[in-house]
Motif scaffolding. Structure first.
Motif, PDB file in Angstrom:
ATOM      1  N   VAL A   1      31.404  72.281  27.035  1.00 45.50           N
ATOM      2  CA  VAL A   1      31.980  71.389  26.039  1.00 45.50           C
ATOM      3  C   VAL A   1      33.410  70.946  26.350  1.00 45.50           C
ATOM      4  CG1 VAL A   1      32.637  71.213  23.605  1.00 45.50           C
ATOM      5  CG2 VAL A   1      30.432  72.207  24.225  1.00 45.50           C
ATOM      6  N   PRO A   2      34.325  71.826  26.790  1.00 48.80           N
ATOM      7  CA  PRO A   2      35.699  71.362  27.021  1.00 48.80           C
ATOM      8  C   PRO A   2      35.884  70.588  28.326  1.00 48.80           C
ATOM      9  CG  PRO A   2      35.602  73.746  26.611  1.00 48.80           C
ATOM     10  CD  PRO A   2      34.227  73.279  26.922  1.00 48.80           C
ATOM     11  N   GLY A   3      34.823  70.402  29.090  1.00 42.79           N
ATOM     12  CA  GLY A   3      34.947  69.806  30.415  1.00 42.79           C
ATOM     13  C   GLY A   3      35.476  68.384  30.402  1.00 42.79           C
ATOM     14  N   PHE A   4      36.133  68.014  31.503  1.00 44.19           N
ATOM     15  CA  PHE A   4      36.707  66.681  31.632  1.00 44.19           C
ATOM     16  C   PHE A   4      35.748  65.750  32.357  1.00 44.19           C
ATOM     17  CE2 PHE A   4      38.442  69.761  34.598  1.00 44.19           C
ATOM     18  CZ  PHE A   4      38.152  69.224  35.845  1.00 44.19           C
ATOM     19  N   ARG A   5      35.842  64.463  32.019  1.00 43.25           N
ATOM     20  CA  ARG A   5      34.873  63.469  32.484  1.00 43.25           C
ATOM     21  C   ARG A   5      35.131  63.013  33.921  1.00 43.25           C
ATOM     22  NH1 ARG A   5      31.794  59.860  29.148  1.00 43.25           N
ATOM     23  NH2 ARG A   5      31.013  58.042  30.293  1.00 43.25           N
ATOM     24  N   THR A   6      36.392  62.809  34.276  1.00 42.47           N
ATOM     25  CA  THR A   6      36.757  62.376  35.622  1.00 42.47           C
ATOM     26  C   THR A   6      37.769  63.358  36.192  1.00 42.47           C
ATOM     27  OG1 THR A   6      38.525  60.943  34.793  1.00 42.47           O
ATOM     28  CG2 THR A   6      36.357  59.934  35.108  1.00 42.47           C
ATOM     29  N   PRO A   7      37.926  63.418  37.519  1.00 45.64           N
ATOM     30  CA  PRO A   7      38.844  64.385  38.126  1.00 45.64           C
ATOM     31  C   PRO A   7      40.253  64.281  37.562  1.00 45.64           C
ATOM     32  CG  PRO A   7      37.474  63.367  39.812  1.00 45.64           C
ATOM     33  CD  PRO A   7      37.200  62.621  38.534  1.00 45.64           C
ATOM     34  N   LEU A   8      40.918  65.431  37.486  1.00 45.34           N
ATOM     35  CA  LEU A   8      42.285  65.513  36.995  1.00 45.34           C
ATOM     36  C   LEU A   8      43.248  65.692  38.162  1.00 45.34           C
ATOM     37  CD1 LEU A   8      41.757  67.935  33.965  1.00 45.34           C
ATOM     38  CD2 LEU A   8      42.135  65.456  33.849  1.00 45.34           C
ATOM     39  N   SER A   9      44.396  65.055  38.066  1.00 43.81           N
ATOM     40  CA  SER A   9      45.390  65.165  39.129  1.00 43.81           C
ATOM     41  C   SER A   9      46.031  66.548  39.111  1.00 43.81           C
ATOM     42  CB  SER A   9      46.473  64.097  38.952  1.00 43.81           C
ATOM     43  OG  SER A   9      47.523  64.318  39.884  1.00 43.81           O
ATOM     44  N   LEU A  10      46.127  67.146  40.296  1.00 44.69           N
ATOM     45  CA  LEU A  10      46.818  68.417  40.458  1.00 44.69           C
ATOM     46  C   LEU A  10      48.283  68.217  40.819  1.00 44.69           C
ATOM     47  CD1 LEU A  10      44.019  70.350  42.346  1.00 44.69           C
ATOM     48  CD2 LEU A  10      45.119  71.132  40.238  1.00 44.69           C
ATOM     49  N   ASP A  11      48.728  66.977  40.888  1.00 45.70           N
ATOM     50  CA  ASP A  11      50.085  66.659  41.319  1.00 45.70           C
ATOM     51  C   ASP A  11      51.002  66.267  40.167  1.00 45.70           C
ATOM     52  OD1 ASP A  11      49.550  67.107  44.083  1.00 45.70           O
ATOM     53  OD2 ASP A  11      48.474  65.199  44.130  1.00 45.70           O
ATOM     54  N   THR A  12      50.553  66.508  38.947  1.00 44.10           N
ATOM     55  CA  THR A  12      51.400  66.240  37.781  1.00 44.10           C
ATOM     56  C   THR A  12      51.155  67.313  36.739  1.00 44.10           C
ATOM     57  OG1 THR A  12      51.931  64.681  36.009  1.00 44.10           O
ATOM     58  CG2 THR A  12      49.652  64.724  36.764  1.00 44.10           C
ATOM     59  N   SER A  13      52.182  67.639  35.984  1.00 41.67           N
ATOM     60  CA  SER A  13      52.041  68.572  34.863  1.00 41.67           C
ATOM     61  C   SER A  13      52.009  67.827  33.536  1.00 41.67           C
ATOM     62  CB  SER A  13      53.203  69.582  34.858  1.00 41.67           C
ATOM     63  OG  SER A  13      54.444  68.892  34.735  1.00 41.67           O
ATOM     64  N   GLY A  14      52.052  66.500  33.614  1.00 46.41           N
ATOM     65  CA  GLY A  14      52.051  65.693  32.398  1.00 46.41           C
ATOM     66  C   GLY A  14      50.675  65.533  31.796  1.00 46.41           C
ATOM     67  N   PRO A  15      50.602  65.010  30.576  1.00 50.33           N
ATOM     68  CA  PRO A  15      49.318  64.785  29.914  1.00 50.33           C
ATOM     69  C   PRO A  15      48.450  63.787  30.675  1.00 50.33           C
ATOM     70  CG  PRO A  15      51.142  64.632  28.365  1.00 50.33           C
ATOM     71  CD  PRO A  15      51.744  64.649  29.728  1.00 50.33           C
ATOM     72  N   GLN A  16      47.144  64.037  30.697  1.00 53.04           N
ATOM     73  CA  GLN A  16      46.179  63.143  31.325  1.00 53.04           C
ATOM     74  C   GLN A  16      45.109  62.834  30.274  1.00 53.04           C
ATOM     75  OE1 GLN A  16      45.172  64.043  35.532  1.00 53.04           O
ATOM     76  NE2 GLN A  16      46.437  65.874  35.312  1.00 53.04           N
ATOM     77  N   GLU A  17      45.121  61.607  29.789  1.00 51.19           N
ATOM     78  CA  GLU A  17      44.255  61.221  28.680  1.00 51.19           C
ATOM     79  C   GLU A  17      42.891  60.780  29.183  1.00 51.19           C
ATOM     80  OE1 GLU A  17      44.327  58.185  24.824  1.00 51.19           O
ATOM     81  OE2 GLU A  17      46.158  58.590  25.979  1.00 51.19           O
TER      82      GLU A  17
ATOM     83  N   ARG B   1      40.367  62.856  24.246  1.00 51.41           N
ATOM     84  CA  ARG B   1      40.942  64.133  24.645  1.00 51.41           C
ATOM     85  C   ARG B   1      42.125  63.929  25.577  1.00 51.41           C
ATOM     86  NH1 ARG B   1      35.448  67.477  26.251  1.00 51.41           N
ATOM     87  NH2 ARG B   1      34.732  67.901  24.128  1.00 51.41           N
ATOM     88  N   VAL B   2      43.016  64.912  25.588  1.00 50.49           N
ATOM     89  CA  VAL B   2      44.148  64.909  26.504  1.00 50.49           C
ATOM     90  C   VAL B   2      44.181  66.262  27.202  1.00 50.49           C
ATOM     91  CG1 VAL B   2      46.651  64.675  26.763  1.00 50.49           C
ATOM     92  CG2 VAL B   2      45.450  63.361  25.006  1.00 50.49           C
ATOM     93  N   TYR B   3      44.317  66.230  28.525  1.00 48.85           N
ATOM     94  CA  TYR B   3      44.377  67.436  29.328  1.00 48.85           C
ATOM     95  C   TYR B   3      45.722  67.512  30.045  1.00 48.85           C
ATOM     96  CZ  TYR B   3      39.256  67.409  28.814  1.00 48.85           C
ATOM     97  OH  TYR B   3      37.984  67.392  28.317  1.00 48.85           O
ATOM     98  N   ARG B   4      46.067  68.697  30.498  1.00 51.41           N
ATOM     99  CA  ARG B   4      47.184  68.859  31.417  1.00 51.41           C
ATOM    100  C   ARG B   4      46.930  70.104  32.262  1.00 51.41           C
ATOM    101  NH1 ARG B   4      52.340  71.015  27.709  1.00 51.41           N
ATOM    102  NH2 ARG B   4      51.542  73.136  27.373  1.00 51.41           N
ATOM    103  N   ILE B   5      47.566  70.140  33.433  1.00 46.95           N
ATOM    104  CA  ILE B   5      47.488  71.302  34.309  1.00 46.95           C
ATOM    105  C   ILE B   5      48.896  71.847  34.463  1.00 46.95           C
ATOM    106  CG2 ILE B   5      46.881  72.162  36.593  1.00 46.95           C
ATOM    107  CD1 ILE B   5      44.795  69.896  36.726  1.00 46.95           C
TER     108      ILE B   5
END
Length: 289
Positions: A131-147, A151-155
């Motif tokens: 359920v919490p999974g993200f739809r498209t790959p997330l950038s590992l080169d930023t700590s900012g929010p990725q919408e 939903r909004v994710y961050r690493i």
């Protein structure tokens, strides 16, 4: 199973990807989403008399030819093979999933995820989560929010040593914004791993009362506008919010004889052996990781 001929084109057809498989960010994003929309995240082998095996020809036979799904070790390892065949540089990573009720993390090698390096950038890929999974790959080169939609994710990276621990976090729709609450999903390092490293945890998830996969028969898949989730004797339909609408969920109770039809109609899954529905509470881990 070792005699199975693994073909990239058949895999791409299985996930509904019909374009040229070039090595680009757009293609990486598209195949990631196509996979989530086509291949269920499921553990039904565990609850229908079988054993999960991690050799690639077996996984290809199961996911591509039999049109099944799998849990993280299955979906992500086969997806890594596909991306490698398409020319991407892929690294296997180990993650530890956070148990939301207890706040504790699972053991090392609890979850298999992927890092893709492309044109000097690094991307987190995961087609083997729920359920919490993200739809498209997330950038590992930023700590900012990725919408991503509602939903909004961050690493977030926490440097305790040379390697550093990374935390995948999200904000759900009702807690979004600069002052919103971030919830940890799993943690991981960027240390490269091998498939052999996951063998012990693969067996653990099939046999331990501390594992979600042993305690519950489940199957879930992303849909264009939401998610379908089967657990035990329930089917939950989730519709994601859009502008002017709220998140909607509805749950249908199932009789045992209805479940095979629901799995076939909703997820395209036909099991070779009878399923034993299961939805039992997990035993809390005695070790804190």
């Amino acid at each position: 199973m070792s005699s199975v001929e693994m073909q990239m084109d058949a895999y791409l057809s299985r996930i509904g990807f019909s374009r040229s498989p070039s090595r680009s960010l757009h293609v990486l994003q598209t195949v990631h989403t196509c996979h989530l929309l086509s291949v269920p995240f499921e553990n039904l082998t565990v609850h229908s008399g079988g054993q999960v095996k991690l050799d690639l020809p077996h996984l290809y036979e199961k996911i591509v030819l039999q049109r099944r799904g799998g849990f993280c070790f299955e979906n992500n390892s086969l997806f890594a093979w596909l991306l490698t065949q398409m020319g991407f540089q892929v690294t296997l990573l180990s993650a530890q999933v956070r148990n939301q009720p207890t706040g504790y993390y699972g053991p090392p090698f609890d979850h298999l995820i992927l890092m893709v390096s492309l044109d000097g950038q690094r991307w987190l890929c995961d087609v083997g989560f729920g359920v919490p999974g993200f739809r498209t790959p997330l950038s590992l080169d930023t700590s900012g929010p990725q919408e991503q939609g509602h939903r909004v994710y961050r690493i977030r990276e926490q440097r305790n040593d040379a390697a550093g621990m990374h935390f995948l976090e999200w904000q759900q729709d009702e807690i979004r914004g600069a002052d919103g609450e971030w919830t940890e999903i799993y943690k991981f390092t960027l240390d490269p791993r091998r498939m052999e490293d996951y063998a012990e945890m693969c067996q653990y998830h099939q046999s331990s009362p501390c594992s979600l996969f042993f305690c519950k028969s489940l199957c879930t898949m992303l849909t264009p506008g939401g998610r379908l989730t089967y657990i035990g004797r329930r089917l939950t339909t989730t519709t994601f919010p859009t502008e002017g609408t709220a998140l909607e969920t509805s749950t249908r109770e199932l009789q045992d004889d209805e479940i095979p039809g629901v799995l076939k109609e909703k997820f395209g899954i036909v099991l070779k052996s009878p399923l034993v529905p299961k939805d039992e509470p997990m035993t809390p881990l005695r070790v804190v990781y």
